[in-house]
Scaffold this motif. Structure first.
Motif, PDB file in Angstrom:
ATOM      1  N   PHE A   1      19.645  37.337  31.513  1.00 10.90           N
ATOM      2  CA  PHE A   1      19.310  37.579  32.911  1.00 10.90           C
ATOM      3  C   PHE A   1      18.242  36.603  33.383  1.00 10.90           C
ATOM      4  O   PHE A   1      17.507  36.012  32.581  1.00 10.90           O
ATOM      5  CB  PHE A   1      18.867  39.025  33.146  1.00 10.90           C
ATOM      6  N   ASP A   2      18.187  36.429  34.701  1.00 12.16           N
ATOM      7  CA  ASP A   2      17.170  35.611  35.358  1.00 12.16           C
ATOM      8  C   ASP A   2      16.356  36.485  36.281  1.00 12.16           C
ATOM      9  O   ASP A   2      16.847  37.479  36.827  1.00 12.16           O
ATOM     10  CB  ASP A   2      17.823  34.502  36.192  1.00 12.16           C
ATOM     11  N   ASP A   3      15.094  36.130  36.450  1.00 11.59           N
ATOM     12  CA  ASP A   3      14.238  36.759  37.447  1.00 11.59           C
ATOM     13  C   ASP A   3      13.591  35.629  38.234  1.00 11.59           C
ATOM     14  O   ASP A   3      12.775  34.876  37.713  1.00 11.59           O
ATOM     15  CB  ASP A   3      13.163  37.627  36.776  1.00 11.59           C
TER      16      ASP A   3
ATOM     17  N   TYR B   1       9.351  36.561  39.709  1.00  9.66           N
ATOM     18  CA  TYR B   1       8.318  37.104  38.828  1.00  9.66           C
ATOM     19  C   TYR B   1       6.960  36.642  39.357  1.00  9.66           C
ATOM     20  O   TYR B   1       6.735  35.453  39.557  1.00  9.66           O
ATOM     21  CB  TYR B   1       8.514  36.620  37.392  1.00  9.66           C
TER      22      TYR B   1
ATOM     23  N   ARG C   1      13.806  33.255  32.572  1.00 13.56           N
ATOM     24  CA  ARG C   1      15.172  33.291  32.056  1.00 13.56           C
ATOM     25  C   ARG C   1      15.152  33.829  30.625  1.00 13.56           C
ATOM     26  O   ARG C   1      14.351  33.370  29.799  1.00 13.56           O
ATOM     27  CB  ARG C   1      15.781  31.889  32.060  1.00 13.56           C
TER      28      ARG C   1
ATOM     29  N   SER D   1       9.280  42.287  34.039  1.00 18.90           N
ATOM     30  CA  SER D   1      10.235  41.796  35.041  1.00 18.90           C
ATOM     31  C   SER D   1      10.891  42.938  35.812  1.00 18.90           C
ATOM     32  O   SER D   1      11.423  43.880  35.222  1.00 18.90           O
ATOM     33  CB  SER D   1      11.313  40.961  34.344  1.00 18.90           C
TER      34      SER D   1
ATOM     35  N   GLY E   1      15.283  41.217  37.845  1.00 20.13           N
ATOM     36  CA  GLY E   1      16.256  40.526  37.031  1.00 20.13           C
ATOM     37  C   GLY E   1      17.686  40.672  37.537  1.00 20.13           C
ATOM     38  O   GLY E   1      18.048  41.667  38.166  1.00 20.13           O
ATOM     39  N   THR E   2      18.487  39.670  37.264  1.00 22.90           N
ATOM     40  CA  THR E   2      19.913  39.720  37.577  1.00 22.90           C
ATOM     41  C   THR E   2      20.645  40.484  36.460  1.00 22.90           C
ATOM     42  O   THR E   2      20.031  40.938  35.497  1.00 22.90           O
ATOM     43  CB  THR E   2      20.482  38.299  37.689  1.00 22.90           C
TER      44      THR E   2
ATOM     45  N   GLU F   1      19.427  43.995  35.411  1.00 20.17           N
ATOM     46  CA  GLU F   1      18.093  44.159  34.842  1.00 20.17           C
ATOM     47  C   GLU F   1      17.003  44.256  35.910  1.00 20.17           C
ATOM     48  O   GLU F   1      15.828  44.061  35.617  1.00 20.17           O
ATOM     49  CB  GLU F   1      17.790  42.984  33.901  1.00 20.17           C
ATOM     50  N   GLY F   2      17.392  44.589  37.144  1.00 18.55           N
ATOM     51  CA  GLY F   2      16.415  44.609  38.232  1.00 18.55           C
ATOM     52  C   GLY F   2      15.819  45.963  38.543  1.00 18.55           C
ATOM     53  O   GLY F   2      15.055  46.095  39.497  1.00 18.55           O
TER      54      GLY F   2
ATOM     55  N   ARG G   1      13.840  47.999  32.995  1.00 17.05           N
ATOM     56  CA  ARG G   1      12.534  47.496  32.537  1.00 17.05           C
ATOM     57  C   ARG G   1      11.941  48.419  31.479  1.00 17.05           C
ATOM     58  O   ARG G   1      11.401  47.971  30.468  1.00 17.05           O
ATOM     59  CB  ARG G   1      11.592  47.384  33.738  1.00 17.05           C
TER      60      ARG G   1
END
Length: 296
Positions: free
Chosen positions: A119-121, A124, A147, A166, A169-170, A173-174, A179
């Motif tokens: 996933f990416d954030d 942050y 990342r 985070s 997240g994509t 994971e958002g 989390r």
């Protein structure tokens, strides 16, 4: 938080993460439950605090700033968690700030964490730039890109802190609930690394760890309890930890309350406005009969 007479006060120090752990001394079974910061709770009456209520992440500061007589902020938060989760007694508590978390993991040489999915954030927060004025306007300078790739990741203190904190997240994971599940992974990985023989037998590393955590941790664990916990921890199989992340998923135990009824705040309450089902789930979890549940 609402102090009961219609007056609303805002806390300057909020708790980012609340996790309750249990170890069965006989079976060596470990259970962990994560409590979302937005859970709405009642505050026990003490001193000038009468009829107060608010998010659980405000409780530590309420107790600390209003001199809760039985342990300050930690004592008040412990009592509220016990009442909310239906736990008879939480024997020991600890609070660690971000600096201590980061430095402690670096002292251990980093930790190894299994990331379930990449996933990416992109949002942050950059520490110290929360209110910065960005060139050209906007808020892009206040955030940085994180990342994480699926698989076993070796993480420094800074990386582990980002993984645990985070929120944007994509790939699913958002949420605060995703989390919370990641935070449990980090705690288990830190425990595993701390108990490795090369760390325990390195006096420089042990002394450094205690020094780094000295100003960053608050706990009521005494020396005898620490020794007992250490001895017990060596027998624990952390691959078999039972965990529960309370959330507002359809198959979980909380729901989002109408904001208008809570001063416009995003608040989570137990379904049916009763903690009974949560209490049952916690009892099963700590008794080893509740399977892992981390709904998002």
């Amino acid at each position: 938080y609402n102090i009961g007479n219609g007056e609303v006060k805002h806390n300057g120090f909020l708790t980012d993460t609340i996790i309750v752990g249990s170890i069965d001394k006989n079976t060596k079974q470990v259970a962990m439950v994560s409590i979302p910061r937005d859970v709405w709770v009642k505050v026990p009456n003490f001193g000038k605090i009468k009829g107060a209520q608010g998010k659980i992440n405000s409780i530590y500061n309420i107790g600390e700033s209003n001199n809760y007589p039985d342990g300050g902020g930690m004592g008040l938060l412990t009592q509220v968690v016990e009442q909310s989760l239906g736990i008879e007694e939480i024997h020991y508590s600890a609070r660690v700030d971000f600096a201590g978390f980061r430095e402690g993991i670096d002292t251990l040489g980093g930790i190894d964490v299994m990331v379930e999915k990449s996933f990416d954030d992109y949002r942050y927060p950059v520490e110290g730039k929360e209110k910065a004025s960005c060139p050209g306007g906007g808020d892009s300078c206040r955030f940085k890109h994180l990342r994480f790739d699926a698989g076993l990741n070796h993480m420094s203190g800074e990386t582990a802190l980002g993984f645990a904190r985070s929120r944007s997240g994509t790939n699913g994971e958002g949420s605060d609930f995703a989390r919370a599940a990641r935070q449990q992974k980090v705690l288990i990985a830190a425990k595993d690394k701390a108990l490795k023989t090369e760390n325990l037998l390195d006096p420089v590393k042990v002394n450094s760890l205690f020094k780094e955590l000295g100003d960053s941790i608050e706990t009521d664990l005494d020396v005898s309890a620490l020794v007992a916990l250490y001895n017990l921890s060596k027998e624990i199989d952390t691959s078999k930890v039972n965990s529960l992340v309370l959330s507002n998923a359809s198959d979980n135990y909380l729901y989002v309350a109408p904001a208008a009824s809570y001063g416009g705040a995003y608040a989570l309450l137990p379904k049916g406005n009763s903690w009974t089902e949560v209490h049952k789930a916690i009892e099963k979890l700590f008794n080893g009969t509740q399977t892992t549940q981390t709904s998002q």
